[in-house]
Write an enzyme that holds these catalytic residues in place. Structure first.
Site, PDB file in Angstrom:
ATOM      1  N   LYS A  13      14.560  11.779 -10.081  1.00 52.88           N
ATOM      2  CA  LYS A  13      15.471  10.808  -9.463  1.00 52.88           C
ATOM      3  C   LYS A  13      16.676  11.496  -8.816  1.00 52.88           C
ATOM      4  CE  LYS A  13      16.167   8.291 -12.919  1.00 52.88           C
ATOM      5  NZ  LYS A  13      17.309   8.108 -13.723  1.00 52.88           N
ATOM      6  N   ARG A  88      19.827  -0.213 -16.272  1.00 44.72           N
ATOM      7  CA  ARG A  88      18.848   0.393 -17.163  1.00 44.72           C
ATOM      8  C   ARG A  88      18.311  -0.583 -18.189  1.00 44.72           C
ATOM      9  NH1 ARG A  88      20.290   6.130 -16.693  1.00 44.72           N
ATOM     10  NH2 ARG A  88      19.224   7.432 -18.171  1.00 44.72           N
ATOM     11  N   ARG A 127      13.693  21.914 -18.266  1.00 48.20           N
ATOM     12  CA  ARG A 127      14.956  21.690 -17.543  1.00 48.20           C
ATOM     13  C   ARG A 127      16.156  22.244 -18.306  1.00 48.20           C
ATOM     14  NH1 ARG A 127      16.511  15.701 -15.389  1.00 48.20           N
ATOM     15  NH2 ARG A 127      16.969  15.350 -17.590  1.00 48.20           N
ATOM     16  N   ARG A 129      18.720  20.777 -20.075  1.00 41.49           N
ATOM     17  CA  ARG A 129      20.042  20.146 -20.147  1.00 41.49           C
ATOM     18  C   ARG A 129      20.348  19.858 -21.611  1.00 41.49           C
ATOM     19  NH1 ARG A 129      20.326  14.994 -16.364  1.00 41.49           N
ATOM     20  NH2 ARG A 129      20.232  13.881 -18.336  1.00 41.49           N
ATOM     21  N   ARG A 140      14.635   9.109 -25.172  1.00 41.85           N
ATOM     22  CA  ARG A 140      14.957   8.653 -23.818  1.00 41.85           C
ATOM     23  C   ARG A 140      13.732   8.053 -23.142  1.00 41.85           C
ATOM     24  NH1 ARG A 140      16.870  13.768 -21.561  1.00 41.85           N
ATOM     25  NH2 ARG A 140      17.412  12.691 -19.638  1.00 41.85           N
TER      26      ARG A 140
HETATM   27  P1  AMP Z   1      20.787  10.178 -16.687  1.00 45.01           P
HETATM   28  O1  AMP Z   1      21.447  11.342 -16.021  1.00 45.01           O
HETATM   29  O2  AMP Z   1      20.661   9.001 -15.772  1.00 45.01           O
HETATM   30  O3  AMP Z   1      19.491  10.538 -17.356  1.00 45.01           O
HETATM   31  O4  AMP Z   1      21.786   9.704 -17.872  1.00 45.01           O
HETATM   32  C1  AMP Z   1      22.115  10.557 -18.931  1.00 45.01           C
HETATM   33  C2  AMP Z   1      22.627   9.738 -20.115  1.00 45.01           C
HETATM   34  O5  AMP Z   1      23.782   8.987 -19.729  1.00 45.01           O
HETATM   35  C3  AMP Z   1      21.643   8.702 -20.668  1.00 45.01           C
HETATM   36  O6  AMP Z   1      20.731   9.257 -21.588  1.00 45.01           O
HETATM   37  C4  AMP Z   1      22.606   7.706 -21.326  1.00 45.01           C
HETATM   38  O7  AMP Z   1      23.092   8.201 -22.560  1.00 45.01           O
HETATM   39  C5  AMP Z   1      23.778   7.695 -20.350  1.00 45.01           C
HETATM   40  N1  AMP Z   1      23.601   6.665 -19.286  1.00 45.01           N
HETATM   41  C6  AMP Z   1      23.452   6.879 -17.949  1.00 45.01           C
HETATM   42  N2  AMP Z   1      23.321   5.722 -17.282  1.00 45.01           N
HETATM   43  C7  AMP Z   1      23.364   4.738 -18.214  1.00 45.01           C
HETATM   44  C8  AMP Z   1      23.255   3.318 -18.164  1.00 45.01           C
HETATM   45  N3  AMP Z   1      23.049   2.659 -17.007  1.00 45.01           N
HETATM   46  N4  AMP Z   1      23.353   2.637 -19.336  1.00 45.01           N
HETATM   47  C9  AMP Z   1      23.565   3.269 -20.511  1.00 45.01           C
HETATM   48  N5  AMP Z   1      23.655   4.592 -20.640  1.00 45.01           N
HETATM   49  C10 AMP Z   1      23.562   5.344 -19.505  1.00 45.01           C
END
Ligand code: AMP
Length: 185
Positions: A13, A88, A127, A129, A140
């Protein structure tokens, strides 16, 4: 153009979002990126978010919804935006629907990047991270299946959903996305 990009962790993404916003000159609203900046800055909300993020849990809806509602009315979003990592879950979808309706800015399209689980595990484990540890990855991916996949149904009912095959190289996947998005400009 107003777009949501949906896909499980590891679907590519972030990479595709970067290409889309450059090509179509859109604001890039990535909740993950916004949260990681806050964590880095050790702000109050960064410290709160970090606890959830490190264990692969969702940050509370009210925090996320506040961030997005503030950003959506900022000047850089007036020519269009791409939402990446938001919404989400269904409460976030309802909040977004309300915001967009009251701002008079309906969505054009929701792009789903689809990648099989096996491939996601493989990509995430290389990855590296902070939240890419095995048990966190499992959390996740299962959150995505439980909480995020129902969104696809919601947007499909509104005829907004376009599913794109997220397997292959970055350029090929971007070409697929472009073919879809070009219909909306
Ligand atoms: P991402 O980079 O989109 O994978 O987001 C990394 C982490 O940020 C996720 O595992 C959540 O802990 C938090 N996060 C990001 N976007 C959201 C969202 N829309 N709702 C809740 N937690 C979020």
């Amino acid at each position: 153009m107003r777009i949501i990009l949906i896909g499980p962790p590891g679907a590519g993404k972030g990479t595709q979002a970067g290409r889309i916003v450059d090509s179509y000159r859109l604001a890039h609203l990535s909740t993950g990126d916004i949260l990681r900046v806050a964590v880095e800055a050790k702000s109050d909300f960064g410290l709160l978010a970090e606890k959830y993020m490190l264990s692969g849990q969702f940050v509370p809806d009210n925090v996320i919804i506040d961030i997005i509602s503030e950003r959506l009315v900022s000047p850089d979003c007036q020519n269009g935006f791409l939402l990446d990592g938001f919404p989400r879950n269904l409460p976030q979808v309802s909040a977004l629907d309300e915001m967009l309706q009251s701002n008079g800015t309906p969505l054009d399209v929701v792009i789903e990047l689809r990648v099989p689980d096996q491939e996601l595990y493989r990509r995430l484990s290389v990855r590296g991270r902070a939240d890419d540890k095995n048990d966190v990855i499992r959390n996740r991916l299962s959150d995505y299946a439980k909480q995020t996949e129902p969104l696809l149904k919601h947007y499909d009912k509104q005829s907004l959903l376009k599913t794109i095959d997220g397997q292959g190289d970055v350029i090929t996947i971007f070409e697929r996305i472009k073919k879809t998005l070009d219909k909306f400009i």
